[in-house]
Design a protein around this motif. Structure first.
Motif, PDB file in Angstrom:
ATOM      1  N   ILE A 446      79.527  22.233   0.083  1.00 52.01           N
ATOM      2  CA  ILE A 446      78.353  21.644  -0.562  1.00 52.01           C
ATOM      3  C   ILE A 446      77.888  22.660  -1.598  1.00 52.01           C
ATOM      4  O   ILE A 446      77.565  23.802  -1.249  1.00 52.01           O
ATOM      5  CB  ILE A 446      77.228  21.353   0.440  1.00 52.01           C
ATOM      6  CG1 ILE A 446      77.685  20.333   1.482  1.00 52.01           C
ATOM      7  CG2 ILE A 446      75.985  20.848  -0.285  1.00 52.01           C
ATOM      8  CD1 ILE A 446      76.642  20.035   2.537  1.00 52.01           C
ATOM      9  N   ARG A 449      73.647  24.228  -5.546  1.00 49.02           N
ATOM     10  CA  ARG A 449      72.530  23.530  -6.167  1.00 49.02           C
ATOM     11  C   ARG A 449      72.348  22.107  -5.657  1.00 49.02           C
ATOM     12  O   ARG A 449      71.537  21.356  -6.195  1.00 49.02           O
ATOM     13  CB  ARG A 449      72.662  23.531  -7.690  1.00 49.02           C
ATOM     14  CG  ARG A 449      73.948  23.001  -8.254  1.00 49.02           C
ATOM     15  CD  ARG A 449      74.055  23.437  -9.725  1.00 49.02           C
ATOM     16  NE  ARG A 449      75.309  23.085 -10.340  1.00 49.02           N
ATOM     17  CZ  ARG A 449      75.488  22.029 -11.105  1.00 49.02           C
ATOM     18  NH1 ARG A 449      74.488  21.193 -11.312  1.00 49.02           N
ATOM     19  NH2 ARG A 449      76.657  21.788 -11.671  1.00 49.02           N
ATOM     20  N   CYS A 450      73.121  21.730  -4.651  1.00 48.47           N
ATOM     21  CA  CYS A 450      73.008  20.388  -4.083  1.00 48.47           C
ATOM     22  C   CYS A 450      72.301  20.462  -2.721  1.00 48.47           C
ATOM     23  O   CYS A 450      72.329  21.501  -2.052  1.00 48.47           O
ATOM     24  CB  CYS A 450      74.393  19.761  -3.935  1.00 48.47           C
ATOM     25  SG  CYS A 450      75.226  19.513  -5.527  1.00 48.47           S
ATOM     26  N   TYR A 463      62.910  18.818  -5.260  1.00 53.33           N
ATOM     27  CA  TYR A 463      63.511  19.735  -6.231  1.00 53.33           C
ATOM     28  C   TYR A 463      62.509  20.088  -7.326  1.00 53.33           C
ATOM     29  O   TYR A 463      62.349  21.251  -7.701  1.00 53.33           O
ATOM     30  CB  TYR A 463      64.751  19.096  -6.861  1.00 53.33           C
ATOM     31  CG  TYR A 463      66.055  19.412  -6.170  1.00 53.33           C
ATOM     32  CD1 TYR A 463      66.911  20.383  -6.671  1.00 53.33           C
ATOM     33  CD2 TYR A 463      66.441  18.739  -5.019  1.00 53.33           C
ATOM     34  CE1 TYR A 463      68.114  20.671  -6.053  1.00 53.33           C
ATOM     35  CE2 TYR A 463      67.638  19.012  -4.388  1.00 53.33           C
ATOM     36  CZ  TYR A 463      68.480  19.984  -4.914  1.00 53.33           C
ATOM     37  OH  TYR A 463      69.667  20.274  -4.294  1.00 53.33           O
ATOM     38  N   LEU A 470      67.547  18.317  -9.834  1.00 57.27           N
ATOM     39  CA  LEU A 470      68.607  17.711  -9.039  1.00 57.27           C
ATOM     40  C   LEU A 470      69.557  16.957  -9.956  1.00 57.27           C
ATOM     41  O   LEU A 470      69.160  15.986 -10.605  1.00 57.27           O
ATOM     42  CB  LEU A 470      68.024  16.761  -7.993  1.00 57.27           C
ATOM     43  CG  LEU A 470      69.050  15.912  -7.236  1.00 57.27           C
ATOM     44  CD1 LEU A 470      69.976  16.805  -6.410  1.00 57.27           C
ATOM     45  CD2 LEU A 470      68.370  14.878  -6.363  1.00 57.27           C
ATOM     46  N   ASP A 471      70.795  17.412 -10.005  1.00 56.10           N
ATOM     47  CA  ASP A 471      71.824  16.704 -10.767  1.00 56.10           C
ATOM     48  C   ASP A 471      72.536  15.776  -9.788  1.00 56.10           C
ATOM     49  O   ASP A 471      73.523  16.142  -9.151  1.00 56.10           O
ATOM     50  CB  ASP A 471      72.795  17.706 -11.396  1.00 56.10           C
ATOM     51  CG  ASP A 471      73.728  17.061 -12.401  1.00 56.10           C
ATOM     52  OD1 ASP A 471      73.986  15.848 -12.262  1.00 56.10           O
ATOM     53  OD2 ASP A 471      74.204  17.765 -13.307  1.00 56.10           O
ATOM     54  N   ALA A 472      71.994  14.562  -9.651  1.00 49.94           N
ATOM     55  CA  ALA A 472      72.474  13.640  -8.622  1.00 49.94           C
ATOM     56  C   ALA A 472      73.938  13.281  -8.822  1.00 49.94           C
ATOM     57  O   ALA A 472      74.704  13.174  -7.860  1.00 49.94           O
ATOM     58  CB  ALA A 472      71.605  12.382  -8.605  1.00 49.94           C
ATOM     59  N   TYR A 474      76.308  15.049 -10.271  1.00 50.23           N
ATOM     60  CA  TYR A 474      77.150  16.196  -9.912  1.00 50.23           C
ATOM     61  C   TYR A 474      77.254  16.329  -8.391  1.00 50.23           C
ATOM     62  O   TYR A 474      78.347  16.529  -7.844  1.00 50.23           O
ATOM     63  CB  TYR A 474      76.558  17.473 -10.509  1.00 50.23           C
ATOM     64  CG  TYR A 474      77.238  18.747 -10.061  1.00 50.23           C
ATOM     65  CD1 TYR A 474      78.385  19.198 -10.694  1.00 50.23           C
ATOM     66  CD2 TYR A 474      76.731  19.495  -9.000  1.00 50.23           C
ATOM     67  CE1 TYR A 474      79.015  20.361 -10.286  1.00 50.23           C
ATOM     68  CE2 TYR A 474      77.347  20.656  -8.585  1.00 50.23           C
ATOM     69  CZ  TYR A 474      78.488  21.091  -9.238  1.00 50.23           C
ATOM     70  OH  TYR A 474      79.107  22.239  -8.816  1.00 50.23           O
ATOM     71  N   CYS A 475      76.146  16.215  -7.704  1.00 50.73           N
ATOM     72  CA  CYS A 475      76.147  16.390  -6.252  1.00 50.73           C
ATOM     73  C   CYS A 475      76.885  15.260  -5.544  1.00 50.73           C
ATOM     74  O   CYS A 475      77.505  15.470  -4.500  1.00 50.73           O
ATOM     75  CB  CYS A 475      74.711  16.507  -5.729  1.00 50.73           C
ATOM     76  SG  CYS A 475      73.894  18.038  -6.263  1.00 50.73           S
ATOM     77  N   GLU A 478      80.512  16.372  -6.071  1.00 49.45           N
ATOM     78  CA  GLU A 478      80.942  17.666  -5.550  1.00 49.45           C
ATOM     79  C   GLU A 478      80.782  17.829  -4.046  1.00 49.45           C
ATOM     80  O   GLU A 478      81.084  18.878  -3.502  1.00 49.45           O
ATOM     81  CB  GLU A 478      80.165  18.786  -6.270  1.00 49.45           C
ATOM     82  CG  GLU A 478      80.530  18.928  -7.728  1.00 49.45           C
ATOM     83  CD  GLU A 478      81.988  19.309  -7.918  1.00 49.45           C
ATOM     84  OE1 GLU A 478      82.472  20.214  -7.231  1.00 49.45           O
ATOM     85  OE2 GLU A 478      82.657  18.662  -8.749  1.00 49.45           O
ATOM     86  N   ASN A 480      78.418  16.280  -0.412  1.00 45.21           N
ATOM     87  CA  ASN A 480      77.076  16.342   0.162  1.00 45.21           C
ATOM     88  C   ASN A 480      77.172  16.163   1.669  1.00 45.21           C
ATOM     89  O   ASN A 480      78.231  15.864   2.208  1.00 45.21           O
ATOM     90  CB  ASN A 480      76.164  15.286  -0.472  1.00 45.21           C
ATOM     91  CG  ASN A 480      76.703  13.873  -0.295  1.00 45.21           C
ATOM     92  OD1 ASN A 480      76.688  13.329   0.806  1.00 45.21           O
ATOM     93  ND2 ASN A 480      77.215  13.287  -1.387  1.00 45.21           N
TER      94      ASN A 480
END
Length: 627
Positions: A446, A449-450, A463, A470-472, A474-475, A478, A480
């Motif tokens: 994880i 930054r997520c 956040y 929050l870069d939704a 990206y998360c 990548e 979660n």
């Protein structure tokens, strides 16, 4: 081509915003958009020059590149040459090697590609790279190589071909930037030409418009220029590091700059501001000032690693930037721009000789891995510490353990390790000590930054309240915590480790409940840790005994977050690594008992540090059975 003093004034806004941003002044938190303004100006000037000379029947590709060489290379080579001795004496071997690689990349105008490839969680801090800012020069030079050739081809296709092609390319490049921003492709989006070309092409579009529709007095001109100034200032003052960039939001400063170029007319308020002697004076030296600011800031930070640097230091560095900018503009840029004493052949030959001379210095530095022989043999251990190489060490075991499922007939127990780089660190404690030899370990990443949280609360405002973005997208891509739930069901032991945020720690019971663990499954939560600022160069003067006695004050946030976790979790579920290694004093040792660094960056273990920490941490009742 007619000189426009207001364009130099716009350059002044661009360069000052970049300098103040890199100096760390919070009120210019969006000052990085100065580079985007430069791109618009460059696109405008280059396109105007090419099309004007073509219309006059005197455009020459050789002359174009000669002019670029005269404009860019003398000051650039001078600044790099001045940086080399400071890098030699002040940089650690890994830093000198990286610096030398950046010198070589600048020489072939590919430093943006280098910094893109070098970027990563464990790479050297960008603020310590003296030539980092040359990425924008590389973008411009790559554009200068391609754009004139494209223009020459379109001339054969008719008058309307170039505007159509520019608009299509602009839309495509902008669309690519927005797509990359939404997909979380942050670094490539920032550094590479395909997602930056649209900014230069806005300048090209402005040039084509003004060549066909020269400025004329208009009651709307003042409003258009003022709107452009407001857009630029809004971007500088209101954007910040969390703003997705470049993206559609980058239209605010770039279109703002374009409006000022189109509408700022003599007599208007914006024109008077931009064409004022102070603004023009700074704009004239803006290129040299831009070249100097990053090396000055980077070397100052290298010599003063403590992040709490006094404000007067940056004020002095800004003054030095402008002074050096004037000196190199006056005595380096100006002499080479004139064609009276150097022929075209001599300019190109000088560029080749200068490039070869700088390469002759940089190549041995790279080949010798930063020339560690510069230092006494007794210091080679400390000087061999490379965050980049040790960062790869931190990640390696964890990446090798990534799986979608446990083996059907694997070893027992089945251990699932979930988290960010702190989970990677935990696995290195295991590996360096040979623990869990009979276990089947599967890892699930994880990103730091997520969120490491599952529960009913919307995390976006959490956040925002913590000053993060929050870069939704990206998360989601990548990894979660929800993604790992099917794997959680098949594990005997679940270990969660990470750089827990305060709000994540406050909601840890919601996360635990959402995991849906069965009674026979075990859960272990690993707390935050931090070892303070690690500065190997400053330890060289210490004796071995003095090094062993060194301690660092660690951030209070670690104790606060760990206290929240401890209060919310049963004692058999929570492992406080920070307290185990450092006690309750808030100070942590920097070296192990046998003189090895525990952490290479203040947060992550060296191999020696992982071995040392593992022996202590695995005495915890929750972990001891897993030895």
């Amino acid at each position: 081509m007619k000189y426009r003093p207001e364009v130099d004034g716009l350059r002044a806004i661009a360069v000052l915003s970049v300098i103040l941003f890199h100096a760390g002044f919070e009120w210019v938190r969006g000052g990085y958009v100065g580079v985007d303004i430069f791109f618009v100006i460059s696109g405008y000037l280059i396109t105007t020059l090419i099309l004007s000379e073509h219309a006059a029947g005197r455009f020459s590709l050789a002359t174009f590149y000669e002019r670029r060489a005269r404009r860019i290379l003398p000051a650039l080579f001078f600044v790099m040459a001045v940086c080399i001795p400071f890098a030699w004496f002040w940089m650690l071997p890994y830093q000198l090697k990286d610096f030398a690689k950046s010198v070589l990349s600048v020489l072939v105008f590919s430093s943006n590609v280098l910094f893109w490839r070098e970027s990563g969680y464990f790479e050297a801090a960008t603020e310590l790279k003296p030539l980092l800012h040359t990425w924008s020069l590389a973008i411009e030079e790559q554009f200068y190589v391609v754009f004139p050739l494209v223009v020459m081809v379109t001339w054969r296709l008719g008058r309307r071909a170039l505007p159509v092609l520019v608009v299509l390319a602009l839309i495509t490049s902008l669309g690519l930037a927005e797509w990359a921003s939404r997909k979380g492709i942050i670094v490539a989006n920032f550094y590479l030409l395909p997602t930056r070309a649209w900014e230069l092409l806005i300048g090209s579009a402005v040039a084509m418009y003004l060549l066909r529709h020269p400025q004329r007095p208009s009651p709307l001109a003042g409003a258009g220029a003022l709107l452009g100034l407001v857009m630029v200032l809004f971007s500088i003052l209101r954007f910040d590091r969390t703003t997705p960039f470049p993206s559609l939001l980058a239209l605010v400063p770039t279109v703002g700059a374009a409006l000022m170029i189109v509408f700022a007319q003599a007599g208007g308020l914006v024109y008077r501001l931009l064409a004022s002697p102070p603004a023009v004076g700074i704009g004239v030296i803006s290129y040299s000032a831009y070249l100097w600011h990053q090396p000055l800031f980077a070397f100052a930070r290298l010599m003063l690693p403590d992040p709490s640097r006094p404000g007067w230091l940056y004020a002095a560095l800004i003054a030095a930037t402008l002074a050096l900018g004037w000196i190199s503009w006056k005595h380096v840029e100006q002499p080479f721009r004139g064609r009276g004493w150097l022929s075209r052949r001599q300019v190109f030959l000088g560029a080749l000789v200068g490039s070869l001379a700088l390469a002759a210095v940089a190549v041995p530095m790279v080949m010798a891995n930063g020339v560690i022989s510069r230092f006494p043999a007794k210091d080679h251990y400390l000087l061999s510490i490379s965050p980049t190489e040790l960062g790869r060490y931190t990640e390696r075991r964890f990446r090798q353990a990534e799986r979608q499922a446990f083996d059907a007939a694997g070893a027992s127990p089945r251990v699932l390790l979930v988290g960010d780089s702190y989970a990677q660190d935990f696995l290195n404690m295991v590996g360096e000590n040979g623990f869990m030899a009979s276990a089947q370990i599967v890892s699930h990443p994880i990103a730091a930054r997520c969120p490491k949280y599952i529960g009913p609360d919307d995390v976006a405002p959490l956040y925002a309240a913590a000053g993060e973005h929050l870069d939704a997208a990206y998360c989601a891509a990548e990894g979660n915590l929800r993604d790992v739930l099917p794997l959680v069901r098949t594990a005997d032991v679940v270990i969660l480790a990470g750089q827990w945020r305060t709000w994540e720690a406050q909601r840890i019971t919601q996360t635990v409940q959402s995991l849906g663990l069965r009674p026979q499954q075990r859960l272990i939560i690993i707390g935050r840790k931090d070892f303070g600022t690690i500065a190997p160069l400053s330890y060289l003067a210490n004796t071995e005994a003095q090094r062993l006695a060194l301690t660092n004050q660690v951030p209070a946030m670690n104790a606060e977050v760990n206290s929240l976790l401890r209060a919310s979790l049963p004692a058999e579920q929570f492992v406080d690594v920070q307290q185990t290694l450092c006690g309750a004093s808030g100070r942590c040792r920097i070296f192990t008992a046998d003189g090895a660094l525990i952490s290479f960056d203040g947060e992550h273990f060296t191999p020696d540090g992982a071995r040392h920490a593992g022996r202590l941490v695995f005495d915890h009742p929750a972990l001891a059975p897993l030895r």
